[in-house]
Design an enzyme around this catalytic site. Structure first.
Site, PDB file in Angstrom:
ATOM      1  N   GLU A  80      51.248  37.816  38.359  1.00 26.27           N
ATOM      2  CA  GLU A  80      51.336  38.628  36.878  1.00 26.27           C
ATOM      3  C   GLU A  80      52.745  39.758  37.238  1.00 26.27           C
ATOM      4  O   GLU A  80      52.675  40.983  36.946  1.00 26.27           O
ATOM      5  CB  GLU A  80      50.127  39.337  36.970  1.00 26.27           C
TER       6      GLU A  80
ATOM      7  N   GLU B 197      43.297  32.466  36.387  1.00 21.16           N
ATOM      8  CA  GLU B 197      42.453  33.346  36.981  1.00 21.16           C
ATOM      9  C   GLU B 197      41.470  33.615  35.746  1.00 21.16           C
ATOM     10  O   GLU B 197      41.703  34.077  34.553  1.00 21.16           O
ATOM     11  CB  GLU B 197      43.224  34.719  37.198  1.00 21.16           C
TER      12      GLU B 197
HETATM   13  C1  GAL Z   1      44.307  40.129  37.893  1.00 25.97           C
HETATM   14  C2  GAL Z   1      44.991  40.118  39.159  1.00 25.97           C
HETATM   15  C3  GAL Z   1      44.155  39.702  40.341  1.00 25.97           C
HETATM   16  C4  GAL Z   1      42.982  40.573  39.912  1.00 25.97           C
HETATM   17  C5  GAL Z   1      42.314  40.681  38.747  1.00 25.97           C
HETATM   18  C6  GAL Z   1      40.893  41.239  38.677  1.00 25.97           C
HETATM   19  O1  GAL Z   1      44.971  40.696  36.973  1.00 25.97           O
HETATM   20  O2  GAL Z   1      46.084  39.061  38.679  1.00 25.97           O
HETATM   21  O3  GAL Z   1      44.981  39.894  41.325  1.00 25.97           O
HETATM   22  O4  GAL Z   1      43.176  41.913  40.487  1.00 25.97           O
HETATM   23  O5  GAL Z   1      43.186  41.008  37.663  1.00 25.97           O
HETATM   24  O6  GAL Z   1      40.704  41.644  37.570  1.00 25.97           O
END
Ligand code: GAL
Length: 650
Positions: A139, A288
């Protein structure tokens, strides 16, 4: 179809790894992202490496039939990294280790160390049989105002403007004594007494996007010889200085992270449609998502079946992978309550059972060809960023809100929509919506004119077309570059504190014998003093300072039609303007070349089809709550027909 999540084995003793792989097999997981935050474990002291544990993890996963998306850990340098590698906030504070994303890509020390760890990983694992994908960083999006960043910003500006006078002109530095007489005077938009220069702020975000992208490209060059695709996960937030449009060209596949909270199905559809636009024909994956939602200060588990429905919505909109953060919920650390595919309760849990069910379902989802969008919403990062400036006519105009409304109205009426850039060939769309596109180049404005001339229907909403790409106002009346195609000239903006009434048609009494006119409700947020210059009024202001003047107009232009909406309409009025047919609440439909994906997010059975479900092979006539089908031969129920109602009929 990839299925899996972020896997952080370094948080667990090795005995747990064996169980992890067994559970991954049970869940149908075929890809895990490893090593995102592992730098401190891979290089515990500067120049001292420990890859043994990662060797064992990759071998174990490979033996278990699970492929690896291997991350470069550059998003969080270890505590030993020198202070100069960490970023400085706008008010001059050097950030401290202890959280994450604490780095400055313009720092030579950070740059060198991060490329070195990437090269070590490439050298060691580039030919590992488990390796299926590289995941660079995580990110991208950190900001920095250190001297290295300021120097890099000046280099970028010289490239963009050539000479200092061109920069002075583009930034209107004649205002407030900002005229620069030497390049060294130019710096990043650090803390300042009052309003910053908006053109400088906009260019700084453009620069940061390019600067971060440069770091991605350097890593990609190191990793690419291994022959597997290289990507990075896009995070979507208004603080992120990344122009995904440009980045999407640099990655081998687009990956997005998505954490919907308020209205998960609609937010998912929005994010997935945007990802498809960015990908522009390349594959894209959901890298994710979470088994929980963050809402109003609470972390709440997703409702039964919700994880599957949202995942399938991504798939319906083109995703080639469904992944989570993270595989196993952490015991400690900042995100210990975030949830995981294996929650704290362990595999004997509703969440893990749902994870297994989804893993079993995904391989049976057929390829039904490309998504066939009939309407497009224009997406422009620079307009989004510009609308985050201070000092605008209204602090309440929100670009994303305007886009979300346009998307929501189409979504709720079963219309398959996509996003497109203002420069795109729009001729395939029957309808193009243009929410608050405040910055526009001459070339893009000409593109929109051509679309309408060629027979398209363009619906432009307020505060569009007003400025050039540097944020300088186009004089002579708003909406500047779009005046001609819209056939209007706007003299003043009147942002609204209170709603104003709207009435049907041009001002004046309705023609005798006419039925009762449609109810357009109220206009909120914004209004404009519109003069007709070829267009006709479809809706007028009926109260407030602009009572009697046009609020919504229609202009026949070439073979097409251009509508202008000078206030914020309620959703129902917007749908009426577009002539959208009613559609059952919660029923998501996405047309593909060869079938329609249908997901029932509602709590009632919904009739669909009949059509043959390509997942089960059965004929389906209705979908139960939570139901999913991929329906072939569904022409009769092919809902979501776009007819631009009053625009076309009057
Ligand atoms: C994302 C991030 C992850 C984790 C996740 C939790 O933005 O890439 O590492 O932190 O959020 O919501």
């Amino acid at each position: 179809m990839y299925y899996g999540g972020d896997y952080n084995p370094e948080q667990w003793p090795e005995e747990v790894w064996q169980e992890d792989v067994a559970l991954m097999r049970r869940a149908g997981v075929n890809l895990v992202t490893v090593g995102v935050f592992s730098w401190a474990r891979l290089e515990p002291r500067e120049g001292e490496y420990d890859f043994g544990w990662l060797d064992r993890v990759l071998d174990l996963l490979h033996d278990g039939g699970v492929q690896v998306c291997l991350a470069t850990p550059t998003t969080q340098p270890p505590p030993w990294i020198g202070e100069e590698a960490r970023n400085v906030s706008a008010d001059g504070v050097r950030l401290t280790h202890g959280s994450r994303d604490t780095y400055c890509v313009s720092s030579p020390a950070y740059r060198a160390k991060s490329l070195e760890i990437a090269a070590r990983l490439a050298g060691r694992y580039g030919r590992h049989p488990a390796l299926a994908m590289w995941h660079v960083h995580n990110e991208y999006g950190s900001w920095c105002h250190c001297e290295h960043t300021a120097a890099a910003f000046r280099v970028w500006l010289r490239g963009a403007y050539g000479g200092l006078e061109a920069l002075n002109d583009a930034w209107t530095t004649s205002f407030w004594s900002q005229h620069y007489s030497a390049w060294e005077q130019v710096t990043t938009p650090r803390a300042t007494q009052y309003l910053p220069n908006p053109s400088q702020a906009l260019d700084f975000r453009r620069f940061l996007s390019d600067e971060l992208l440069g770091h991605f490209r350097e890593q990609k060059e190191i990793l690419a010889p291994s022959g597997v695709p290289v990507t990075t996960n896009f995070h979507f937030g208004d603080w992120v200085p990344v122009d995904q449009r440009e980045w999407a060209e640099a990655v081998d596949l687009v990956a997005i992270d998505h954490y919907p909270a308020q209205d998960p199905p609609e937010e998912t559809a929005f994010a997935a449609d945007l990802a498809r636009c960015w990908a522009a024909g390349k594959p894209w994956v959901l890298m994710e998502q979470a088994v929980v939602a963050y809402t109003g200060g609470r972390i709440v588990p997703r409702r039964p079946g919700e994880v599957a429905r949202l995942s399938l919505s991504h798939v319906a909109r083109g995703a080639r992978g469904v992944m989570f953060f993270q595989w196993r919920a952490s015991r400690g650390g900042a995100e210990l309550w975030h949830g995981g595919m294996v929650p704290h309760a362990g595999p004997d849990s509703r969440i893990f059972r749902e994870v297994c069910e989804l893993g079993a379902l995904l391989p049976s989802v057929p390829d039904a060809g490309d998504v066939r969008a009939e309407a497009a919403i224009l997406w422009d990062t620079a307009s989004w960023w510009a609308l985050q400036s201070r000092g605008l006519p209204s602090s309440e105009v929100d670009y994303l809100d305007a886009l979300r409304q346009a998307h929501r109205v189409l979504y709720r009426h079963g219309v398959t929509a996509g996003f497109a850039y203002p420069s795109a060939d729009l001729s395939a769309y029957r309808l193009v919506l243009v929410p608050s596109l405040c910055l526009i180049s001459d070339a893009d404005a000409a593109n929109l004119r051509r679309y309408v001339e060629g027979g398209g229907t363009l619906v432009v909403s307020f505060f569009s077309g007003v400025s050039d790409e540097h944020g300088r106002v186009r004089l002579g009346g708003y909406p500047g570059a779009l005046r001609e195609v819209l056939g209007v000239r706007v003299e003043e903006f009147h942002p609204l504190a209170e709603p104003v009434e709207l009435s049907d048609g041009a001002a004046g009494p309705p023609p005798s014998g006419a039925g009762s006119p449609p109810d357009w409700g109220t206009g909120t947020l914004w209004s404009e003093h519109v003069h007709l210059a070829g267009a006709q009024a479809l809706v007028s202001y009926a109260s407030g300072p602009l009572a009697g003047l046009p609020a919504v107009t229609r202009h026949a232009y070439g073979s097409g039609t251009a509508l202008y909406v000078s206030t914020r309409l309620a959703d129902a009025a917007f749908a009426r303007l577009l002539g959208l047919a009613p559609h059952p609440a919660g029923l998501e439909l996405v047309r593909h070349d060869r079938a329609v994906f249908a997901i029932n997010h509602g709590d009632r059975e919904q009739p669909v089809g009949p059509g043959r479900d390509l997942v089960t092979g059965t004929v389906v006539e209705s979908l139960p709550p939570g139901g999913f089908a991929v329906l072939a031969g569904l022409e009769a129920a092919d809902a979501g027909d776009v007819r631009v109602g009053i625009g076309a009929e009057r």
